[in-house]
Motif scaffolding. Structure first.
Motif, mmCIF file in Angstrom:
data_model
loop_
_atom_site.group_PDB
_atom_site.id
_atom_site.type_symbol
_atom_site.label_atom_id
_atom_site.label_comp_id
_atom_site.label_asym_id
_atom_site.label_seq_id
_atom_site.Cartn_x
_atom_site.Cartn_y
_atom_site.Cartn_z
ATOM 1 N N LEU A 262 0.852 -1.179 0.000
ATOM 2 C CA LEU A 262 0.000 0.000 0.000
ATOM 3 C C LEU A 262 0.895 1.239 0.000
ATOM 4 O O LEU A 262 1.649 1.472 0.950
ATOM 5 C CB LEU A 262 -0.918 -0.023 1.224
ATOM 6 C CG LEU A 262 -1.913 1.117 1.384
ATOM 7 C CD1 LEU A 262 -2.799 1.241 0.157
ATOM 8 C CD2 LEU A 262 -2.759 0.897 2.633
ATOM 9 N N LYS A 263 0.832 2.028 -1.061
ATOM 10 C CA LYS A 263 1.788 3.109 -1.286
ATOM 11 C C LYS A 263 1.879 4.093 -0.121
ATOM 12 O O LYS A 263 2.982 4.440 0.341
ATOM 13 C CB LYS A 263 1.422 3.866 -2.567
ATOM 14 C CG LYS A 263 1.586 3.044 -3.832
ATOM 15 C CD LYS A 263 3.039 2.669 -4.071
ATOM 16 C CE LYS A 263 3.201 1.756 -5.267
ATOM 17 N NZ LYS A 263 2.817 2.355 -6.540
ATOM 18 N N GLU A 264 0.744 4.567 0.363
ATOM 19 C CA GLU A 264 0.762 5.556 1.441
ATOM 20 C C GLU A 264 1.293 4.973 2.743
ATOM 21 O O GLU A 264 1.995 5.655 3.499
ATOM 22 C CB GLU A 264 -0.641 6.139 1.660
ATOM 23 C CG GLU A 264 -1.138 7.048 0.551
ATOM 24 C CD GLU A 264 -1.743 6.288 -0.625
ATOM 25 O OE1 GLU A 264 -2.292 6.946 -1.521
ATOM 26 O OE2 GLU A 264 -1.674 5.041 -0.641
ATOM 27 N N LEU A 265 0.990 3.717 3.000
ATOM 28 C CA LEU A 265 1.498 3.074 4.205
ATOM 29 C C LEU A 265 3.003 2.853 4.090
ATOM 30 O O LEU A 265 3.744 3.013 5.069
ATOM 31 C CB LEU A 265 0.788 1.732 4.428
ATOM 32 C CG LEU A 265 1.198 0.933 5.674
ATOM 33 C CD1 LEU A 265 0.980 1.756 6.940
ATOM 34 C CD2 LEU A 265 0.432 -0.377 5.747
ATOM 35 N N GLU A 266 3.453 2.519 2.914
ATOM 36 C CA GLU A 266 4.882 2.326 2.683
ATOM 37 C C GLU A 266 5.647 3.636 2.905
ATOM 38 O O GLU A 266 6.754 3.640 3.456
ATOM 39 C CB GLU A 266 5.109 1.828 1.253
ATOM 40 C CG GLU A 266 6.548 1.466 0.935
ATOM 41 C CD GLU A 266 6.711 0.950 -0.481
ATOM 42 O OE1 GLU A 266 7.667 0.210 -0.737
ATOM 43 O OE2 GLU A 266 5.877 1.298 -1.342
ATOM 44 N N ALA A 267 5.037 4.758 2.499
ATOM 45 C CA ALA A 267 5.674 6.068 2.678
ATOM 46 C C ALA A 267 5.789 6.414 4.161
ATOM 47 O O ALA A 267 6.813 6.924 4.622
ATOM 48 C CB ALA A 267 4.874 7.141 1.943
ATOM 49 N N VAL A 268 4.725 6.129 4.935
ATOM 50 C CA VAL A 268 4.761 6.382 6.378
ATOM 51 C C VAL A 268 5.800 5.484 7.039
ATOM 52 O O VAL A 268 6.575 5.923 7.890
ATOM 53 C CB VAL A 268 3.372 6.145 7.017
ATOM 54 C CG1 VAL A 268 3.463 6.215 8.552
ATOM 55 C CG2 VAL A 268 2.367 7.174 6.519
ATOM 56 N N ASP A 269 5.834 4.230 6.630
ATOM 57 C CA ASP A 269 6.786 3.280 7.194
ATOM 58 C C ASP A 269 8.223 3.720 6.947
ATOM 59 O O ASP A 269 9.094 3.597 7.819
ATOM 60 C CB ASP A 269 6.546 1.900 6.577
ATOM 61 C CG ASP A 269 7.418 0.815 7.193
ATOM 62 O OD1 ASP A 269 7.381 0.659 8.423
ATOM 63 O OD2 ASP A 269 8.139 0.138 6.444
ATOM 64 N N SER A 270 8.478 4.258 5.760
ATOM 65 C CA SER A 270 9.819 4.740 5.430
ATOM 66 C C SER A 270 10.214 5.909 6.335
ATOM 67 O O SER A 270 11.356 5.983 6.824
ATOM 68 C CB SER A 270 9.860 5.182 3.959
ATOM 69 O OG SER A 270 11.130 5.707 3.630
ATOM 70 N N SER A 271 9.258 6.806 6.604
ATOM 71 C CA SER A 271 9.526 7.944 7.483
ATOM 72 C C SER A 271 9.777 7.490 8.917
ATOM 73 O O SER A 271 10.655 8.026 9.610
ATOM 74 C CB SER A 271 8.349 8.922 7.445
ATOM 75 O OG SER A 271 8.214 9.512 6.170
ATOM 76 N N VAL A 272 9.021 6.506 9.355
ATOM 77 C CA VAL A 272 9.188 5.975 10.719
ATOM 78 C C VAL A 272 10.583 5.372 10.881
ATOM 79 O O VAL A 272 11.255 5.580 11.897
ATOM 80 C CB VAL A 272 8.106 4.915 11.023
ATOM 81 C CG1 VAL A 272 8.456 4.135 12.295
ATOM 82 C CG2 VAL A 272 6.749 5.580 11.183
ATOM 83 N N LYS A 273 11.026 4.627 9.868
ATOM 84 C CA LYS A 273 12.340 3.976 9.954
ATOM 85 C C LYS A 273 13.491 4.985 9.969
ATOM 86 O O LYS A 273 14.557 4.712 10.524
ATOM 87 C CB LYS A 273 12.502 3.003 8.783
ATOM 88 C CG LYS A 273 11.620 1.767 8.931
ATOM 89 C CD LYS A 273 11.746 0.841 7.735
ATOM 90 C CE LYS A 273 10.886 -0.407 7.937
ATOM 91 N NZ LYS A 273 10.909 -1.307 6.759
ATOM 92 N N LYS A 274 13.280 6.148 9.368
ATOM 93 C CA LYS A 274 14.295 7.194 9.406
ATOM 94 C C LYS A 274 14.341 7.871 10.776
ATOM 95 O O LYS A 274 15.404 8.262 11.261
ATOM 96 C CB LYS A 274 14.011 8.239 8.330
ATOM 97 C CG LYS A 274 14.214 7.743 6.909
ATOM 98 C CD LYS A 274 13.853 8.822 5.904
ATOM 99 C CE LYS A 274 14.000 8.315 4.470
ATOM 100 N NZ LYS A 274 13.576 9.343 3.476
ATOM 101 N N LEU A 275 13.160 8.012 11.378
ATOM 102 C CA LEU A 275 13.073 8.692 12.671
ATOM 103 C C LEU A 275 13.455 7.783 13.830
ATOM 104 O O LEU A 275 14.012 8.245 14.838
ATOM 105 C CB LEU A 275 11.644 9.219 12.871
ATOM 106 C CG LEU A 275 11.348 10.008 14.154
ATOM 107 C CD1 LEU A 275 12.242 11.244 14.242
ATOM 108 C CD2 LEU A 275 9.869 10.403 14.193
ATOM 109 N N TYR A 276 13.176 6.511 13.705
ATOM 110 C CA TYR A 276 13.362 5.545 14.792
ATOM 111 C C TYR A 276 14.765 5.576 15.414
ATOM 112 O O TYR A 276 14.892 5.677 16.643
ATOM 113 C CB TYR A 276 13.033 4.141 14.275
ATOM 114 C CG TYR A 276 13.027 3.065 15.335
ATOM 115 C CD1 TYR A 276 12.031 3.030 16.310
ATOM 116 C CD2 TYR A 276 14.003 2.072 15.348
ATOM 117 C CE1 TYR A 276 12.014 2.033 17.270
ATOM 118 C CE2 TYR A 276 13.994 1.073 16.307
ATOM 119 C CZ TYR A 276 12.992 1.053 17.264
ATOM 120 O OH TYR A 276 12.980 0.063 18.215
ATOM 121 N N PRO A 277 15.846 5.513 14.641
ATOM 122 C CA PRO A 277 17.190 5.505 15.259
ATOM 123 C C PRO A 277 17.540 6.823 15.953
ATOM 124 O O PRO A 277 18.406 6.847 16.844
ATOM 125 C CB PRO A 277 18.125 5.238 14.076
ATOM 126 C CG PRO A 277 17.362 5.650 12.876
ATOM 127 C CD PRO A 277 15.936 5.343 13.183
#
Length: 346
Positions: A262-277
């Motif tokens: 799901l494109k929009e969910l994938e975009a949110v997931d990518s942002s989360v992975k950048k912020l997480y560390p």
């Protein structure tokens, strides 16, 4: 017969639906033929509009919302056709009614599954809202406590998104049951009945296709993708064949090794992975702006996601209501004639 798609195994239900729908001798009056052709041409036109203009549209909230809206219109079209046929329920064959009631309850179950997933995705957004609030960097850098809370919320979000939704997992068996029922009951010598069954066949095929794409988008697994093969005698056959080939092909490509397609969910997931560390224990935000940039990026992706989620949820609810009201209307008509009771409610 429409072509089989490369790399896809065409799905044939038990029996031969083509023989059921197109008996050797079918004589329709000009009026009935006009009604049938009009319905099938409208169905073809709606399918053509479902063809993604860009591969990036599949699978996205915008395409899914339009697909569900299209499905609502198609189910409304069949109601209009039934009225134009002037074929009262009292003259329906018992087998037609059994198929209709059985299929409608399966579609309702699928809608409930979709709604449960949309609700789950919405709950996940609440966790990210907490992160945005805690990491509001408009005035000053967040404290270590705020970072720790944000890290926990991000971790919970990732766990929630990666978890399986059993209702979505069950959609595969429901869809296969719907496909297995595509072979219509033997049509008696009724011209109106033949028109009705042929039109309903089209509605059922498109319903399976759209719901299959949705189930795949939500599960991230191509196992729920179905490739249906339809007769070239149908006016909407080529349009269906084209859109099914394009959409299913892109779904299979996207689902290779991805948790979500799901494109929009994938975009949110990518942002989360950048912020997480940047929120890990012991870390402290530097003044290079990386934290602020990541938080702003997450906020932008969340807004797009929330808007798309809201639009899609409304269309799924609309489809649920269309199927439900149609089912209730049939049952009410049957009870008024003392015909049958709904076996699902016994």
């Amino acid at each position: 017969m429409s072509r089989a798609h490369e790399g896809q195994r065409p799905f044939f239900p038990i029996g031969n639906p083509f023989r059921m729908i197109f008996p050797k001798e079918t004589h329709l009056s000009p009026h009935l033929l006009k009604l049938l052709n009009s319905f099938e041409q409208t169905l073809a036109d709606r399918l053509k509009k479902l063809m993604p203009k860009d591969k990036n549209d599949v699978i996205s909230f915008s395409w899914m919302t339009f697909a569900m809206k299209c499905l609502c219109e198609i189910h409304t079209d069949i109601k209009v056709l039934i009225t134009e046929l002037q074929l009262p329920v009292s003259e329906w064959d018992q087998k037609w009614m059994d198929v209709y009631l059985d299929n409608s309850v399966r579609l309702l179950d699928i809608c409930i599954a979709f709604n449960s997933e949309l609700s789950r995705l919405g709950q996940g957004q609440l966790l990210l809202q907490c992160v945005r609030h805690a990491l509001d960097v408009s005035s000053s850098l967040p404290s270590s406590v705020q970072l720790a809370k944000s890290h926990t919320s991000l971790d919970e979000w990732m766990q929630q998104i990666s978890a399986k939704n059993t209702k979505i997992e069950n959609c595969s068996s429901i869809l296969h049951a719907l496909a297995g029922s595509l072979h219509s009951p033997k049509i008696k010598d009724s011209a109106k009945g033949k028109v009705l069954m042929r039109a309903m066949y089209g509605v059922r095929v498109v319903s399976i296709f759209v719901c299959s794409a949705f189930a795949t988008a939500f599960s991230g697994s191509s196992k729920t993708v179905m490739s249906l093969q339809v007769s070239d005698k149908l006016l909407w056959a080529k349009a269906f064949d084209d859109v099914q080939s394009d959409v299913n092909g892109e779904i299979r490509r996207l689902s290779q090794g991805n948790m979500t397609i799901l494109k929009e969910l994938e975009a949110v997931d990518s942002s989360v992975k950048k912020l997480y560390p940047l929120t890990q224990n012991g870390s402290y935000p530097t003044k290079d702006g990386s934290l602020k940039t990541s938080v702003l990026d997450l906020g932008n992706q969340m807004e797009r996601f929330s808007q798309g989620l809201d639009f899609l949820s409304k269309e799924v609810e609309s489809f649920f209501q269309i199927v439900l009201t149609g089912r209730d209307a049939l049952l009410s008509n049957l009870r008024s004639h003392g015909s049958i009771s709904d076996p699902k409610q016994d």
